[in-house]
Design a protein around this motif. Structure first.
Motif, PDB file in Angstrom:
ATOM      1  N   ALA A  94       0.955  -1.322  -0.083  1.00 53.07           N
ATOM      2  CA  ALA A  94       0.063  -0.106   0.041  1.00 53.07           C
ATOM      3  C   ALA A  94       0.840   1.443  -0.072  1.00 53.07           C
ATOM      4  O   ALA A  94       0.574   2.061  -0.721  1.00 53.07           O
ATOM      5  N   LEU A  95       1.975   1.426   0.813  1.00 49.92           N
ATOM      6  CA  LEU A  95       2.756   2.480   0.759  1.00 49.92           C
ATOM      7  C   LEU A  95       3.604   2.614  -0.590  1.00 49.92           C
ATOM      8  O   LEU A  95       4.057   3.564  -0.956  1.00 49.92           O
ATOM      9  N   ALA A  96       3.953   1.458  -1.089  1.00 52.32           N
ATOM     10  CA  ALA A  96       4.552   1.433  -2.378  1.00 52.32           C
ATOM     11  C   ALA A  96       3.848   1.902  -3.408  1.00 52.32           C
ATOM     12  O   ALA A  96       3.986   2.979  -4.353  1.00 52.32           O
ATOM     13  N   ALA A  97       2.244   1.678  -3.129  1.00 55.27           N
ATOM     14  CA  ALA A  97       1.195   2.523  -4.150  1.00 55.27           C
ATOM     15  C   ALA A  97       1.159   3.736  -3.856  1.00 55.27           C
ATOM     16  O   ALA A  97       1.055   4.638  -4.984  1.00 55.27           O
ATOM     17  N   ALA A  98       1.413   4.283  -2.677  1.00 46.10           N
ATOM     18  CA  ALA A  98       1.411   5.613  -2.330  1.00 46.10           C
ATOM     19  C   ALA A  98       2.563   6.271  -3.065  1.00 46.10           C
ATOM     20  O   ALA A  98       2.423   7.447  -3.552  1.00 46.10           O
ATOM     21  N   GLU A  99       3.649   5.804  -3.274  1.00 39.51           N
ATOM     22  CA  GLU A  99       4.754   6.350  -3.621  1.00 39.51           C
ATOM     23  C   GLU A  99       4.505   6.606  -5.207  1.00 39.51           C
ATOM     24  O   GLU A  99       5.309   7.527  -5.705  1.00 39.51           O
ATOM     25  N   GLN A 100       3.442   5.780  -6.005  1.00 41.42           N
ATOM     26  CA  GLN A 100       3.377   5.918  -7.095  1.00 41.42           C
ATOM     27  C   GLN A 100       2.278   6.824  -7.473  1.00 41.42           C
ATOM     28  O   GLN A 100       1.543   6.991  -8.495  1.00 41.42           O
TER      29      GLN A 100
END
Length: 230
Positions: free
Chosen positions: A132-138
């Motif tokens: 989810a945090l990786a998705a936030a980074e994108q």
């Protein structure tokens, strides 16, 4: 915790209300008890007042860090004038139950900023929090968040399907998910949750109000309404 609050309230009631009644009318503890039994709403009001005071003290202790999200882990209007902080776990059934309430709040209030703090406390949920945090980074946090909750419990398969549905660059997402920045964010959220004495997810902060559990749309809307800028 509830027992501690009730004990404190009783001490306050018998210490102040009882003393006041005695000095004004000569009544003792028996009459004070009768008075409280006839007016039970006083206890509820004092319980809420004490809870609000304790919440304010805990929020002051953690400071503005609470409202500073991991880059991109924001739903609604990122520049909104009202902020709701949500501590969530993708394996939490009550978090999933609360999701329609949050979406409704966002749809109804263009000034609402929802800062989501990933707090994976259930077994197997850390991988979902990291992705989810990786998705936030994108810039795809909300899309991933909603997709995973719709798919059900987080597993290797559902996390991958949610990432695909959100349109993530999977190679980049996996690198970020395993990064020190994401590990530090999860540790930060854990510390914030402990400092605020949260006992589980979901947990919410709106202004000086703390709410815990699937409290429902009405309670969340009322808390948000009290935030500066409403």
């Amino acid at each position: 915790m509830r027992q501690h609050i009730f004990t404190a309230i009783l001490a306050l009631v018998f210490g102040f209300v009882g003393a006041g009644l005695w000095s004004l009318s000569g009544l003792g503890q028996t009459r004070t008890r009768d008075y409280l039994l006839a007016n039970p709403g006083i206890l509820n009001e004092m319980v809420e007042a004490l809870k609000d005071e304790q919440s304010g003290e805990r929020l002051a202790a953690v400071g503005d860090e609470l409202y500073d999200p991991f880059p991109g882990a924001v739903r609604g209007n990122p520049q909104g004038s009202r902020t709701l902080v949500s501590f969530t776990d993708h394996a939490c059934g009550y978090c999933r139950q609360s999701e329609p309430d949050v979406r409704r709040l966002i749809a109804e209030d263009p000034e609402l900023r929802v800062v989501v703090r990933e707090w994976p406390i259930f077994e197997g949920s850390e991988a979902a929090a990291r992705m989810a945090l990786a998705a936030a980074e994108q810039g795809r946090y909300d899309a991933f968040y909603q997709a995973l909750f719709e798919l059900g419990q987080p597993t290797t398969a559902t996390i991958a399907r949610a990432a695909e549905a959100a349109g993530l660059d999977l190679e980049r997402a996996r690198r970020v998910a395993d990064s020190g920045e994401v590990a530090a964010e999860l540790a930060r959220n854990e510390q914030l949750a402990r400092s605020l004495e949260f006992v589980g997810t979901p947990a919410w902060v709106a202004g000086d109000r703390i709410l815990q559990g699937a409290v429902g749309y009405d309670a969340l809307a009322e808390a948000v309404k009290q935030v500066d800028g409403a």
